[in-house]
Write a protein that holds these residues in place. Structure first.
Motif, mmCIF file in Angstrom:
data_model
loop_
_atom_site.group_PDB
_atom_site.id
_atom_site.type_symbol
_atom_site.label_atom_id
_atom_site.label_comp_id
_atom_site.label_asym_id
_atom_site.label_seq_id
_atom_site.Cartn_x
_atom_site.Cartn_y
_atom_site.Cartn_z
ATOM 1 N N GLU A 41 0.813 -1.204 0.000
ATOM 2 C CA GLU A 41 0.000 0.000 0.000
ATOM 3 C C GLU A 41 0.850 1.259 0.000
ATOM 4 N N SER A 96 2.054 -2.175 4.830
ATOM 5 C CA SER A 96 0.617 -2.249 4.665
ATOM 6 C C SER A 96 -0.014 -1.602 5.881
ATOM 7 N N GLY A 97 -0.666 -0.455 5.670
ATOM 8 C CA GLY A 97 -1.155 0.300 6.817
ATOM 9 C C GLY A 97 0.026 0.814 7.607
ATOM 10 N N GLN A 141 2.140 -1.640 9.194
ATOM 11 C CA GLN A 141 2.904 -2.840 9.474
ATOM 12 C C GLN A 141 3.747 -3.251 8.277
ATOM 13 N N LYS A 153 -2.687 -0.484 12.957
ATOM 14 C CA LYS A 153 -1.893 -1.405 12.146
ATOM 15 C C LYS A 153 -2.263 -1.298 10.673
ATOM 16 N N ARG A 154 -3.167 -2.139 10.188
ATOM 17 C CA ARG A 154 -3.420 -2.177 8.752
ATOM 18 C C ARG A 154 -4.724 -1.549 8.314
ATOM 19 N N SER A 155 -5.530 -1.048 9.216
ATOM 20 C CA SER A 155 -6.839 -0.569 8.784
ATOM 21 C C SER A 155 -7.361 0.522 9.706
#
Length: 720
Positions: free
Chosen positions: A124, A287-288, A290, A654-656
Motif C-alpha cells: 500500500e 501495509s497500513g 505494518q 496497524k493495517r486498517s
C-alpha cells in the motif's frame, strides 16, 4: 531511495556483514571493476535529504556472498521489480551462493517498493509516493492561487500527471475542490455534466486531472490536449494545459518517505539474514502501519494481471487487483468529486465539534454528509454552543489550509451540558463528529457520561484524532502530526547543512509534543539524529554522558557534526538549557554546541499530502459510520443511542481504519501525562540508535513474515 540505501548499508554493517555498492544497475554487475565498491558507515552520511542516488544517478546495486548472521556480504541496488523478475527467470539454478539484495530485488533476497507511480499491486505504500504527492499538491495549490488574482476570468486547467494512483492521491491532497470535472476511469470527459454545474454554483475555476496513460471505455487514449479542445469547443471555457512531467520526480524527500524507506531497508536486511537458499524472493513494503513481505513472483503476476484486465476492458477487475488501498481511495474520490447534494433532505443533521483539527478533514465530511442528504452543522469553537449551518461550497477551498477554520479551544463540555443539550434540540442535531486531540477524546468521554442525565446527548458520536502531538489513544496516527514532522525534518536539514561547513558542531533542538515523544523520535529517524530524548524512555546523567562520549568519538571520523533532539517535556530537570550546557562543557575542545527551540512553527504551514488524504478519508469514513448509526438507533421518529458502540473513535490501527468505543479506550490511557499506555513507534527507537552507530540489541521480535497474495476479490474497508 537514499534513506533505504543508508538503512541497508548501516544495518548490514551492524550485523557484521560486508556491504557493496553496485553502480549502473544490472549492467554494473556485468561490467564489474569500478562499478562495484565496498560501502562504509561514513559513505552514506548526509544522504537522507538527497532525492537522487548520491554517487551516480542510475543508482546502486548490491552484491553478497554467503548466508547467516554476521557471515555474509550484502549490498544495495536500485531498480525495478521487472528487472528482478527477469533476473530470477534467467539465473534460475545458477545462483551458486551469489545474492542480490537491497531496495529492488534479489535472487533469494528481499525487494523494496520504490517509485512515485505506486503501480505495484499489494504494497500500500512505496517511498516516493508521499514526496511526489507533495509536488503535485504544490502545483494544485499554485493553480488555485493563480485563480485568486484572476477572478475576472472563467478558466479551466488541464493537467497531465503520471499514473492513475498519483493522479488520484494528488487530487485528494491538492486544493482542487472546485474541480468537479475530473476524468473517471473509463469515462469520457466531454459528456460529464459537472463542469457546467459547478459554474452555475458560482465556481470560476475547474481543474481536470489526467493520468499519462488515461484511456476511455474503448481503450482510446485521453490526452490533455484532447480535453482542452472538447472543453473549449463544447463549453467555451478559457482553458490552459499544464504537463508536470519529470518535475514530479525531483525535490527533497519528505519525512514520511525517509521513515518508510528506513523501515523497509531494515526489514530487507532482516529478511535476507533470516532467509535460506529455498526462501523465495520477496517484496518488502508497508501495509497500513505494518511491515509485510510478499512473494516477488506473485506480485509480478498480479501486475501482469492488471495489464491484461485493462487491455481486455475489464476495468472493475483491474481496480480490484490494484488492492484495497487503491479501491478505498478511488471510492472516496468518486464520493467527493462526482456526487452532488440531493434535492431532498433526509431530515438528519450532523454536528462537528473542532477542539483542534486541520481544515482538510471537513472536506471529507462535506462530501460524505451531503450524499445521504444530511445538512452539516459545525459547532464552533470546541464544545461551547455556537452553531451555524454550512453547505457544500462552504468548505470548498479548505483542503490546502492549515490550522482550524472553526477555531480551537481546550474547553471541555462538562460545564456546558445544559447549553449543549438545548442547542442539540434547537438545531435538531442527530449526531456529532468531533475532530481534535486529547481534549476531543476527554470531551467525548464526558459527553458519554452526560447521557445518564441528558437524553439529548444520546446520539451517535465519532471522534477523529487530529493533533500534532499524535497522543490520542486508539490511533497510530493523528491528522496534523505528519505536517509538524515535516516542518521539524526540514528545519533539521537546514541546520545540518549549516553545520556541514562549520565542522565539529552539535545542535540541540527542542520539539513539541507534550509528554509524547512521537515527533522527537520520528524526526530523529527522518533527519538522522544522534540522540532523541523523550519522556517514554527515562534517561539520566550517565545516559547524557554516554551520548557526549559517542559524539566525541564521532568527531574523530569524517562526519564532524551532531544532531540531538529533545521532547519539550521529556524531563523536568534535564531541560534544553541543561543539556546544552552539559554538551558544551563536556565537549569543550572537541566540538561546540548550538541550541534551537522550534516552538509554534511546528503547528503552522500547509498540510502535507499525507495529512490531506488521511483527513479526507477519515472524514468520509466517519460520516458513513455516523449515518449508519443514525438509522440503526432510530425508533418511531426519534434517535436514542446510549450503547458503548454508539460513541467511537476512528483510528488507524496497524493495517486498517477501525472504530473503537471510547469507553474501552479509557483503560489504555495515561490521563496524567495525556498519552496512550502503549505506543507503536517506541519499537522504532532501536532503529534510530542502530543507524546512529550505537552498540545496542536490535529487536527483531516483530519482523514481518512472508505472506501470500490472495486471489480473492479484495473488499474495501467501508462502502461509502
Amino acid at each position: 531511495m537514499n534513506a533505504a540505501v543508508r538503512a541497508v548499508v548501516r544495518v548490514g554493517l551492524y550485523t557484521g556483514s560486508r556491504v557493496f555498492f553496485v553502480y549502473e544497475g544490472y549492467q554494473g554487475l556485468v561490467d564489474g571493476g569500478e562499478n562495484i565498491k565496498e560501502a562504509t558507515w561514513e559513505s552514506v552520511s548526509m544522504m537522507l535529504q538527497l532525492v537522487r542516488d548520491r554517487d551516480r544517478d542510475r543508482g546502486t546495486q548490491g552484491h553478497g556472498q554467503g548466508q547467516g548472521h554476521g557471515q555474509g556480504d550484502t549490498g544495495t541496488r536500485t531498480g525495478t521489480r521487472t528487472g528482478g523478475h527477469w533476473g530470477i527467470c534467467s539465473w534460475a539454478g545458477r545462483g551458486n551462493g551469489v545474492l542480490l539484495t537491497g531496495p529492488s530485488l534479489s535472487l533469494t533476497g528481499p525487494s523494496l517498493s520504490p517509485g512515485s507511480a505506486k503501480n505495484y499491486p499489494k504494497p500500500e505504500l512505496g517511498w516516493g509516493e508521499g514526496e511526489r504527492g507533495g509536488h503535485r499538491d504544490g502545483h494544485g495549490d499554485g493553480c488555485g492561487n493563480g485563480h485568486g488574482w484572476t477572478q475576472e476570468w472563467t478558466r479551466g486547467w488541464t493537467r497531465g500527471w503520471m499514473r492513475g494512483w498519483t493522479r488520484m492521491n494528488g487530487w485528494m491532497g491538492g486544493r482542487m475542490e472546485e474541480d468537479e470535472g475530473r476524468i473517471s476511469p473509463c469515462s469520457h470527459p466531454c459528456y460529464h455534466p459537472v463542469l457546467p454545474q459547478t459554474r452555475d454554483g458560482g465556481s470560476r475555476l475547474n481543474i481536470i486531472i489526467v493520468a499519462e496513460g488515461a484511456i476511455d471505455k474503448h481503450g482510446k487514449p485521453i490526452t490533455p490536449d484532447d480535453i482542452k479542445t472538447l472543453v473549449v469547443k463544447r463549453l467555451g471555457y478559457d482553458t490552459r494545459v499544464t504537463i508536470l512531467g519529470h518535475v514530479q520526480r525531483g525535490g527533497t524527500p519528505s519525512a514520511f518517505d525517509r521513515i518508510l524507506a528506513s523501515r523497509m531497508g531494515v526489514e530487507a536486511v532482516m529478511a535476507l539474514l533470516e532467509g535460506t537458499p529455498d526462501t523465495p524472493a520477496c517484496v518488502v513494503s508497508l501495509s497500513g502501519n505494518q511491515a509485510v513481505r510478499l512473494p516477488l513472483m506473485e506480485c509480478v503476476q498480479v501486475t501482469k494481471d492488471v495489464t491484461t484486465a485493462m487491455n481486455e476492458g475489464r476495468f472493475e477487475d483491474a481496480l480490484k487487483l490494484r488492492g484495497r488501498s487503491f479501491q478505498n481511495n478511488w471510492n472516496v474520490y468518486k464520493l467527493l468529486a462526482h456526487i452532488r447534494p440531493p434535492a431532498t433532505k433526509s431530515g438528519y443533521t450532523i454536528g462537528r465539534g473542532t477542539p483542534c483539527h486541520l481544515s482538510v478533514t471537513l472536506m471529507g465530511l462535506r462530501g460524505a454528509s451531503v450524499t445521504p442528504g444530511l445538512p452539516p452543522t459545525p459547532l464552533t469553537p470546541c464544545f461551547i454552543p455556537q452553531v451555524e449551518e454550512i453547505g457544500w461550497n462552504t468548505v470548498g477551498n479548505w483542503t490546502g489550509l492549515g490550522g482550524s477554520k472553526l477555531g480551537t479551544k481546550r474547553t471541555l463540555p462538562k460545564k456546558y451540558f445544559e447549553e449543549i443539550s438545548a442547542n442539540i434540540s434547537k438545531f435538531g442535531i442527530h449526531a456529532l463528529v468531533i475532530i481534535g486531540g486529547f481534549e476531543a477524546f476527554m470531551g467525548g468521554l464526558e459527553l458519554v457520561e452526560g447521557r445518564a442525565r441528558f437524553e439529548e446527548l444520546c446520539i451517535p458520536l465519532c471522534i477523529i484524532p487530529a493533533t500534532v502531538s499524535n497522543n490520542v489513544p486508539g490511533s497510530d496516527f493523528s491528522i496534523g502530526a505528519d505536517t509538524a514532522l515535516n516542518t521539524i525534518t526540514n528545519t533539521c536539514d537546514l541546520i545540518k547543512q549549516s553545520a556541514a561547513g562549520t565542522k565539529r558542531r552539535v545542535f540541540i533542538i527542542e520539539t513539541m509534543g507534550g509528554f509524547c515523544g512521537y515527533l522527537a523520535t520520528m524526526a530523529g529517524l527522518a533527519a538522522g539524529a544522534d540522540a532523541a530524548y523523550i519522556f517514554e524512555e527515562p534517561f539520566g546523567s550517565r545516559d547524557l554522558q554516554a551520548n557526549v562520549d559517542h559524539l566525541i568519538e564521532k568527531m574523530k571520523t569524517t562526519v564532524k557534526r551532531g544532531l540531538v533532539l529533545r521532547n519539550e517535556r521529556c524531563n523536568e530537570n534535564y531541560t534544553t538549557d541543561f543539556i546544552y550546557n552539559l554538551y558544551s562543557e563536556e565537549g569543550k575542545g572537541v566540538f561546540d554546541c548550538r541550541k534551537n527551540v522550534l516552538g509554534h512553527m511546528q503547528q503552522g504551514g500547509s498540510p502535507t499530502p499525507f495529512d490531506r488524504n488521511f483527513g479526507t478519508k477519515m472524514g468520509a469514513k466517519a460520516v458513513a459510520w455516523v449515518t449508519g448509526k443514525i438509522k440503526e438507533c432510530s425508533r418511531h421518529g426519534r434517535i436514542f443511542a446510549n450503547t458503548a458502540d454508539s460513541a467511537c473513535l476512528l483510528g488507524m490501527r496497524k493495517r486498517s481504519l477501525t472504530f473503537q468505543p471510547i469507553a474501552e479506550l479509557r483503560q489504555q490511557t495515561d490521563f496524567e501525562h495525556r498519552i496512550p499506555r502503549e505506543q507503536w513507534w517506541l519499537k522504532l527507537r532501536p532503529i534510530l540508535k542502530v543507524l546512529a552507530k550505537y552498540n545496542i540489541e536490535l529487536d527483531t521480535s516483530e519482523t514481518a513474515h512472508l505472506e501470500h497474495l490472495t486471489r480473492k476479490v479484495l473488499v474495501p474497508e467501508a462502502t461509502l
